[in-house]
Design a protein around this motif. Structure first.
Motif, PDB file in Angstrom:
ATOM      1  N   THR A 103       0.828  -1.201   0.000  1.00 49.03           N
ATOM      2  CA  THR A 103       0.000   0.000   0.000  1.00 49.03           C
ATOM      3  C   THR A 103       0.868   1.259   0.000  1.00 49.03           C
ATOM      4  OG1 THR A 103      -0.176  -0.126   2.396  1.00 49.03           O
ATOM      5  CG2 THR A 103      -1.979  -1.113   1.118  1.00 49.03           C
ATOM      6  N   ALA A 104       2.172   1.072   0.088  1.00 50.54           N
ATOM      7  CA  ALA A 104       3.150   2.161  -0.036  1.00 50.54           C
ATOM      8  C   ALA A 104       4.402   1.554  -0.665  1.00 50.54           C
ATOM      9  CB  ALA A 104       3.480   2.753   1.325  1.00 50.54           C
ATOM     10  N   LEU A 105       5.128   2.358  -1.385  1.00 47.91           N
ATOM     11  CA  LEU A 105       6.350   1.880  -2.028  1.00 47.91           C
ATOM     12  C   LEU A 105       7.399   1.564  -0.965  1.00 47.91           C
ATOM     13  CD1 LEU A 105       7.138   1.432  -4.978  1.00 47.91           C
ATOM     14  CD2 LEU A 105       8.097   3.718  -4.995  1.00 47.91           C
ATOM     15  N   PRO A 106       7.891   0.320  -0.914  1.00 47.73           N
ATOM     16  CA  PRO A 106       8.900  -0.024   0.097  1.00 47.73           C
ATOM     17  C   PRO A 106      10.244   0.636  -0.224  1.00 47.73           C
ATOM     18  CG  PRO A 106       8.579  -1.872  -1.397  1.00 47.73           C
ATOM     19  CD  PRO A 106       7.574  -0.816  -1.778  1.00 47.73           C
ATOM     20  N   PRO A 107      11.067   0.843   0.792  1.00 54.44           N
ATOM     21  CA  PRO A 107      12.380   1.457   0.543  1.00 54.44           C
ATOM     22  C   PRO A 107      13.249   0.574  -0.348  1.00 54.44           C
ATOM     23  CG  PRO A 107      11.952   1.253   2.907  1.00 54.44           C
ATOM     24  CD  PRO A 107      10.847   0.554   2.193  1.00 54.44           C
ATOM     25  N   ALA A 108      14.013   1.205  -1.200  1.00 49.06           N
ATOM     26  CA  ALA A 108      14.949   0.477  -2.060  1.00 49.06           C
ATOM     27  C   ALA A 108      16.012  -0.182  -1.190  1.00 49.06           C
ATOM     28  CB  ALA A 108      15.588   1.431  -3.062  1.00 49.06           C
ATOM     29  N   PRO A 109      16.432  -1.398  -1.535  1.00 46.95           N
ATOM     30  CA  PRO A 109      17.446  -2.097  -0.736  1.00 46.95           C
ATOM     31  C   PRO A 109      18.723  -1.289  -0.528  1.00 46.95           C
ATOM     32  CG  PRO A 109      16.509  -3.575  -2.355  1.00 46.95           C
ATOM     33  CD  PRO A 109      15.971  -2.198  -2.641  1.00 46.95           C
ATOM     34  N   ALA A 110      19.183  -0.574  -1.530  1.00 47.15           N
ATOM     35  CA  ALA A 110      20.424   0.196  -1.414  1.00 47.15           C
ATOM     36  C   ALA A 110      20.274   1.288  -0.370  1.00 47.15           C
ATOM     37  CB  ALA A 110      20.806   0.802  -2.752  1.00 47.15           C
ATOM     38  N   VAL A 111      19.095   1.891  -0.278  1.00 48.63           N
ATOM     39  CA  VAL A 111      18.848   2.945   0.704  1.00 48.63           C
ATOM     40  C   VAL A 111      18.936   2.365   2.103  1.00 48.63           C
ATOM     41  CG1 VAL A 111      17.115   4.541   1.600  1.00 48.63           C
ATOM     42  CG2 VAL A 111      17.467   4.344  -0.852  1.00 48.63           C
ATOM     43  N   VAL A 112      18.341   1.203   2.313  1.00 48.51           N
ATOM     44  CA  VAL A 112      18.376   0.549   3.621  1.00 48.51           C
ATOM     45  C   VAL A 112      19.813   0.211   3.996  1.00 48.51           C
ATOM     46  CG1 VAL A 112      17.673  -1.496   4.909  1.00 48.51           C
ATOM     47  CG2 VAL A 112      16.045  -0.355   3.409  1.00 48.51           C
ATOM     48  N   ALA A 113      20.584  -0.326   3.044  1.00 48.88           N
ATOM     49  CA  ALA A 113      21.980  -0.690   3.308  1.00 48.88           C
ATOM     50  C   ALA A 113      22.804   0.553   3.642  1.00 48.88           C
ATOM     51  CB  ALA A 113      22.570  -1.416   2.106  1.00 48.88           C
ATOM     52  N   GLU A 114      22.575   1.654   2.913  1.00 45.92           N
ATOM     53  CA  GLU A 114      23.316   2.879   3.171  1.00 45.92           C
ATOM     54  C   GLU A 114      22.978   3.444   4.545  1.00 45.92           C
ATOM     55  OE1 GLU A 114      23.388   4.186  -1.513  1.00 45.92           O
ATOM     56  OE2 GLU A 114      22.421   5.481  -0.070  1.00 45.92           O
ATOM     57  N   GLU A 115      21.681   3.413   4.915  1.00 47.73           N
ATOM     58  CA  GLU A 115      21.286   3.912   6.231  1.00 47.73           C
ATOM     59  C   GLU A 115      21.908   3.059   7.324  1.00 47.73           C
ATOM     60  OE1 GLU A 115      17.044   3.961   6.220  1.00 47.73           O
ATOM     61  OE2 GLU A 115      16.932   5.736   4.954  1.00 47.73           O
ATOM     62  N   SER A 116      21.927   1.742   7.123  1.00 48.17           N
ATOM     63  CA  SER A 116      22.514   0.831   8.100  1.00 48.17           C
ATOM     64  C   SER A 116      24.010   1.109   8.262  1.00 48.17           C
ATOM     65  CB  SER A 116      22.285  -0.610   7.675  1.00 48.17           C
ATOM     66  OG  SER A 116      22.904  -1.486   8.564  1.00 48.17           O
TER      67      SER A 116
END
Length: 126
Positions: A103-116
């Motif tokens: 119901t919402a666009l999930p975060p891109a994997p690269a964004v999650v990895a960069e934030e981590s």
């Protein structure tokens, strides 16, 4: 006079989630096929529907687009709506890990990895 829903701001949605829009195809007045690329260059196909209830036929349509275009991930995006029980059942029955109901666009994997990585860098002593 036919009422045509306003096209959602896919550019903003994609940017906010860490994707880049490659192409937007209007399939019907309330249905779009959006091709995105994540930070790692993987293709993500989004079948977006602006209606109250998304059914199993829509899941099958997404599965067919994914089969034909072979993206890394396929998302059926309910804009202002929800998925019927039959849609959820059909998605589970297809057993294709690339298919996602959202119901919402999930975060891109690269964004999650960069934030981590950023959190780890900030937390580690120097």
């Amino acid at each position: 006079m036919e009422h045509r829903p306003k096209m959602p701001d896919f550019e903003r949605m994609a940017r906010d989630a860490g994707y880049r829009v490659v192409e937007i195809e209007r399939l019907r007045s309330n249905r779009w096929l959006v091709t995105l690329v994540d930070g790692e260059g993987h293709t993500v196909l989004v079948l977006a529907q602006a209606r109250p209830l998304i059914g199993s036929a829509d899941v099958q349509d997404l599965a067919e687009f994914v089969r034909l275009r072979n993206p890394t991930m396929g998302i059926l995006l309910a804009i202002g709506g929800m998925f019927s029980a039959s849609a959820q059942h059909t998605c589970a029955e297809l057993r294709d890990r690339r298919l996602h109901l959202c119901t919402a666009l999930p975060p891109a994997p690269a964004v999650v990895a960069e934030e981590s990585a950023m959190r780890n860098a900030l937390a580690s002593p120097r």
